[in-house]
Design a protein around this motif. Structure first.
Motif, PDB file in Angstrom:
ATOM      1  N   MET A  72      11.314  58.745 -68.773  1.00 39.23           N
ATOM      2  CA  MET A  72      10.106  57.957 -68.991  1.00 39.23           C
ATOM      3  C   MET A  72       9.412  57.699 -67.659  1.00 39.23           C
ATOM      4  SD  MET A  72      11.508  55.203 -71.767  1.00 39.23           S
ATOM      5  CE  MET A  72       9.884  54.535 -72.041  1.00 39.23           C
ATOM      6  N   HIS A  73       8.171  57.244 -67.750  1.00 41.57           N
ATOM      7  CA  HIS A  73       7.420  56.836 -66.557  1.00 41.57           C
ATOM      8  C   HIS A  73       8.245  55.799 -65.803  1.00 41.57           C
ATOM      9  CE1 HIS A  73       4.071  55.747 -64.034  1.00 41.57           C
ATOM     10  NE2 HIS A  73       4.129  54.492 -64.444  1.00 41.57           N
ATOM     11  N   ALA A  74       8.292  55.909 -64.489  1.00 41.49           N
ATOM     12  CA  ALA A  74       9.129  55.022 -63.670  1.00 41.49           C
ATOM     13  C   ALA A  74       8.832  53.558 -63.952  1.00 41.49           C
ATOM     14  CB  ALA A  74       8.916  55.322 -62.195  1.00 41.49           C
ATOM     15  N   ALA A  75       9.885  52.762 -64.119  1.00 44.52           N
ATOM     16  CA  ALA A  75       9.759  51.317 -64.316  1.00 44.52           C
ATOM     17  C   ALA A  75       9.573  50.692 -62.940  1.00 44.52           C
ATOM     18  CB  ALA A  75      11.003  50.760 -65.004  1.00 44.52           C
ATOM     19  N   SER A  76       8.332  50.389 -62.597  1.00 43.73           N
ATOM     20  CA  SER A  76       8.054  49.795 -61.290  1.00 43.73           C
ATOM     21  C   SER A  76       7.979  48.289 -61.434  1.00 43.73           C
ATOM     22  CB  SER A  76       6.741  50.351 -60.742  1.00 43.73           C
ATOM     23  OG  SER A  76       5.688  50.031 -61.630  1.00 43.73           O
ATOM     24  N   GLY A  77       8.284  47.594 -60.372  1.00 41.26           N
ATOM     25  CA  GLY A  77       8.190  46.143 -60.422  1.00 41.26           C
ATOM     26  C   GLY A  77       9.341  45.503 -61.160  1.00 41.26           C
ATOM     27  N   ALA A  78       9.085  44.330 -61.697  1.00 41.50           N
ATOM     28  CA  ALA A  78      10.145  43.504 -62.278  1.00 41.50           C
ATOM     29  C   ALA A  78      10.264  43.713 -63.783  1.00 41.50           C
ATOM     30  CB  ALA A  78       9.883  42.032 -61.952  1.00 41.50           C
ATOM     31  N   PHE A  79      10.440  44.949 -64.215  1.00 40.15           N
ATOM     32  CA  PHE A  79      10.719  45.182 -65.626  1.00 40.15           C
ATOM     33  C   PHE A  79      11.587  46.411 -65.796  1.00 40.15           C
ATOM     34  CE2 PHE A  79       7.095  47.994 -65.192  1.00 40.15           C
ATOM     35  CZ  PHE A  79       7.329  49.009 -66.099  1.00 40.15           C
ATOM     36  N   SER A  80      12.235  46.475 -66.943  1.00 42.08           N
ATOM     37  CA  SER A  80      13.060  47.613 -67.329  1.00 42.08           C
ATOM     38  C   SER A  80      12.408  48.267 -68.538  1.00 42.08           C
ATOM     39  CB  SER A  80      14.472  47.147 -67.716  1.00 42.08           C
ATOM     40  OG  SER A  80      15.083  46.484 -66.641  1.00 42.08           O
ATOM     41  N   HIS A  81      12.755  49.532 -68.816  1.00 41.80           N
ATOM     42  CA  HIS A  81      12.256  50.166 -70.036  1.00 41.80           C
ATOM     43  C   HIS A  81      12.786  49.434 -71.262  1.00 41.80           C
ATOM     44  CE1 HIS A  81      11.739  53.878 -67.401  1.00 41.80           C
ATOM     45  NE2 HIS A  81      10.531  53.498 -67.748  1.00 41.80           N
ATOM     46  N   LEU A 137      -3.611  40.011 -71.686  1.00 44.19           N
ATOM     47  CA  LEU A 137      -4.588  39.812 -70.618  1.00 44.19           C
ATOM     48  C   LEU A 137      -6.011  40.022 -71.122  1.00 44.19           C
ATOM     49  CD1 LEU A 137      -2.914  41.792 -67.681  1.00 44.19           C
ATOM     50  CD2 LEU A 137      -2.664  39.381 -68.263  1.00 44.19           C
ATOM     51  N   VAL A 138      -6.883  39.069 -70.802  1.00 44.79           N
ATOM     52  CA  VAL A 138      -8.300  39.213 -71.142  1.00 44.79           C
ATOM     53  C   VAL A 138      -8.914  40.354 -70.343  1.00 44.79           C
ATOM     54  CG1 VAL A 138     -10.547  38.051 -71.089  1.00 44.79           C
ATOM     55  CG2 VAL A 138      -8.512  36.794 -71.851  1.00 44.79           C
ATOM     56  N   ASP A 139      -8.507  40.519 -69.095  1.00 44.27           N
ATOM     57  CA  ASP A 139      -9.004  41.605 -68.250  1.00 44.27           C
ATOM     58  C   ASP A 139      -7.808  42.431 -67.773  1.00 44.27           C
ATOM     59  OD1 ASP A 139     -10.111  43.326 -66.383  1.00 44.27           O
ATOM     60  OD2 ASP A 139     -11.176  41.758 -65.280  1.00 44.27           O
ATOM     61  N   ILE A 140      -7.639  43.606 -68.329  1.00 43.83           N
ATOM     62  CA  ILE A 140      -6.485  44.441 -68.003  1.00 43.83           C
ATOM     63  C   ILE A 140      -6.465  44.807 -66.521  1.00 43.83           C
ATOM     64  CG2 ILE A 140      -7.510  46.693 -68.524  1.00 43.83           C
ATOM     65  CD1 ILE A 140      -3.961  45.475 -69.509  1.00 43.83           C
ATOM     66  N   GLN A 141      -7.600  44.730 -65.840  1.00 41.35           N
ATOM     67  CA  GLN A 141      -7.654  45.006 -64.405  1.00 41.35           C
ATOM     68  C   GLN A 141      -6.877  43.962 -63.603  1.00 41.35           C
ATOM     69  OE1 GLN A 141      -8.947  47.915 -63.282  1.00 41.35           O
ATOM     70  NE2 GLN A 141      -9.294  48.327 -65.444  1.00 41.35           N
ATOM     71  N   ASP A 142      -6.533  42.837 -64.234  1.00 42.23           N
ATOM     72  CA  ASP A 142      -5.743  41.793 -63.581  1.00 42.23           C
ATOM     73  C   ASP A 142      -4.249  42.123 -63.531  1.00 42.23           C
ATOM     74  OD1 ASP A 142      -7.887  40.121 -63.002  1.00 42.23           O
ATOM     75  OD2 ASP A 142      -7.680  38.952 -64.860  1.00 42.23           O
ATOM     76  N   MET A 143      -3.832  43.205 -64.182  1.00 42.60           N
ATOM     77  CA  MET A 143      -2.397  43.501 -64.276  1.00 42.60           C
ATOM     78  C   MET A 143      -1.704  43.598 -62.921  1.00 42.60           C
ATOM     79  SD  MET A 143       0.012  43.636 -66.354  1.00 42.60           S
ATOM     80  CE  MET A 143       1.615  43.525 -65.604  1.00 42.60           C
ATOM     81  N   PRO A 144      -2.261  44.255 -61.912  1.00 39.52           N
ATOM     82  CA  PRO A 144      -1.559  44.291 -60.618  1.00 39.52           C
ATOM     83  C   PRO A 144      -1.312  42.896 -60.035  1.00 39.52           C
ATOM     84  CG  PRO A 144      -3.238  46.000 -60.687  1.00 39.52           C
ATOM     85  CD  PRO A 144      -3.449  45.128 -61.908  1.00 39.52           C
ATOM     86  N   ALA A 145      -2.265  42.002 -60.158  1.00 38.59           N
ATOM     87  CA  ALA A 145      -2.088  40.637 -59.641  1.00 38.59           C
ATOM     88  C   ALA A 145      -1.039  39.883 -60.458  1.00 38.59           C
ATOM     89  CB  ALA A 145      -3.414  39.882 -59.651  1.00 38.59           C
ATOM     90  N   VAL A 146      -1.058  40.052 -61.774  1.00 38.36           N
ATOM     91  CA  VAL A 146      -0.049  39.428 -62.634  1.00 38.36           C
ATOM     92  C   VAL A 146       1.327  39.958 -62.261  1.00 38.36           C
ATOM     93  CG1 VAL A 146       0.809  39.249 -65.014  1.00 38.36           C
ATOM     94  CG2 VAL A 146      -1.645  38.987 -64.537  1.00 38.36           C
ATOM     95  N   ALA A 147       1.439  41.267 -62.086  1.00 37.51           N
ATOM     96  CA  ALA A 147       2.730  41.882 -61.741  1.00 37.51           C
ATOM     97  C   ALA A 147       3.250  41.361 -60.411  1.00 37.51           C
ATOM     98  CB  ALA A 147       2.599  43.401 -61.704  1.00 37.51           C
ATOM     99  N   ALA A 148       2.372  41.165 -59.439  1.00 36.51           N
ATOM    100  CA  ALA A 148       2.814  40.667 -58.136  1.00 36.51           C
ATOM    101  C   ALA A 148       3.407  39.263 -58.260  1.00 36.51           C
ATOM    102  CB  ALA A 148       1.652  40.672 -57.144  1.00 36.51           C
ATOM    103  N   VAL A 149       2.757  38.397 -59.021  1.00 33.76           N
ATOM    104  CA  VAL A 149       3.283  37.037 -59.215  1.00 33.76           C
ATOM    105  C   VAL A 149       4.565  37.092 -60.028  1.00 33.76           C
ATOM    106  CG1 VAL A 149       2.837  34.759 -60.219  1.00 33.76           C
ATOM    107  CG2 VAL A 149       1.008  35.967 -59.003  1.00 33.76           C
ATOM    108  N   ARG A 150       4.552  37.866 -61.105  1.00 35.16           N
ATOM    109  CA  ARG A 150       5.746  38.011 -61.952  1.00 35.16           C
ATOM    110  C   ARG A 150       6.931  38.498 -61.123  1.00 35.16           C
ATOM    111  NH1 ARG A 150       5.281  42.817 -65.855  1.00 35.16           N
ATOM    112  NH2 ARG A 150       5.730  43.839 -63.885  1.00 35.16           N
ATOM    113  N   ASN A 151       6.709  39.511 -60.315  1.00 34.49           N
ATOM    114  CA  ASN A 151       7.797  40.060 -59.508  1.00 34.49           C
ATOM    115  C   ASN A 151       8.392  39.013 -58.579  1.00 34.49           C
ATOM    116  OD1 ASN A 151       7.155  42.452 -60.765  1.00 34.49           O
ATOM    117  ND2 ASN A 151       6.339  43.442 -58.947  1.00 34.49           N
ATOM    118  N   SER A 152       7.561  38.150 -58.034  1.00 36.76           N
ATOM    119  CA  SER A 152       8.064  37.129 -57.105  1.00 36.76           C
ATOM    120  C   SER A 152       8.740  35.973 -57.822  1.00 36.76           C
ATOM    121  CB  SER A 152       6.929  36.611 -56.219  1.00 36.76           C
ATOM    122  OG  SER A 152       6.028  35.813 -56.966  1.00 36.76           O
TER     123      SER A 152
END
Length: 146
Positions: free
Chosen positions: A20-29, A91-106
């Motif tokens: 599968m596509h690599a699981a990047s950040g703080a999640f697993s498949h 997410l209301v704006d899917i473009q926010d996903m990288p910012a959400v992921a950064a906070v989630r990861n931390s």
């Protein structure tokens, strides 16, 4: 579990598939949980305070407030963020996903739950940018001896 933590009475296996596509950040498949007999399913968590006020205007502030709400909800249920095995983000704006992921990861303290993200048109409170749900797994309660 780290070296300083007791082993869990159930087996938790983060599933990362090379197919599968690599699981990047703080999640697993996926997360396989064996032996857990108590599950916690949250309602949607948001960046709303107990009085209904919006906590933050930026996506980072709202993500932090949402995860803080999740942590408080889990604590009431006897769990922690490390017990979370699955999350779904809206997410209301899917473009926010990288910012959400950064906070989630931390904020997820090294935990890698299975995770999905769904773009949506709007939420019920003006200015609210995201909400999320989670599933946590806990060991079965100790049986009581009579």
């Amino acid at each position: 579990a780290s070296e300083n933590e007791p082993p869990l009475p159930f087996a938790r296996h983060d599933v990362i598939s090379a197919k599968m596509h690599a699981a990047s950040g703080a999640f697993s498949h996926a997360v396989r949980v064996e032996g857990a007999q108590r599950l916690i399913f949250t309602s949607t968590m948001t960046a709303l305070g107990a009085d209904g006020t919006l906590l933050g205007t930026t996506i980072e502030e709202q993500t932090t407030a949402t995860i803080d709400a999740l942590k408080a909800c889990l604590a009431e249920a006897g769990a922690t963020i490390k017990d979370v095995v699955s999350t779904t983000w809206y997410l209301v704006d899917i473009q926010d996903m990288p910012a959400v992921a950064a906070v989630r990861n931390s904020m997820f303290e090294g935990t890698r739950p299975a995770s999905g993200t769904v773009p949506i048109n709007a939420l019920h409170v003006p200015g609210l940018k995201l909400e999320m749900t989670a599933i946590a797994a806990l060991p079965a309660p100790a049986s009581k001896q009579h």
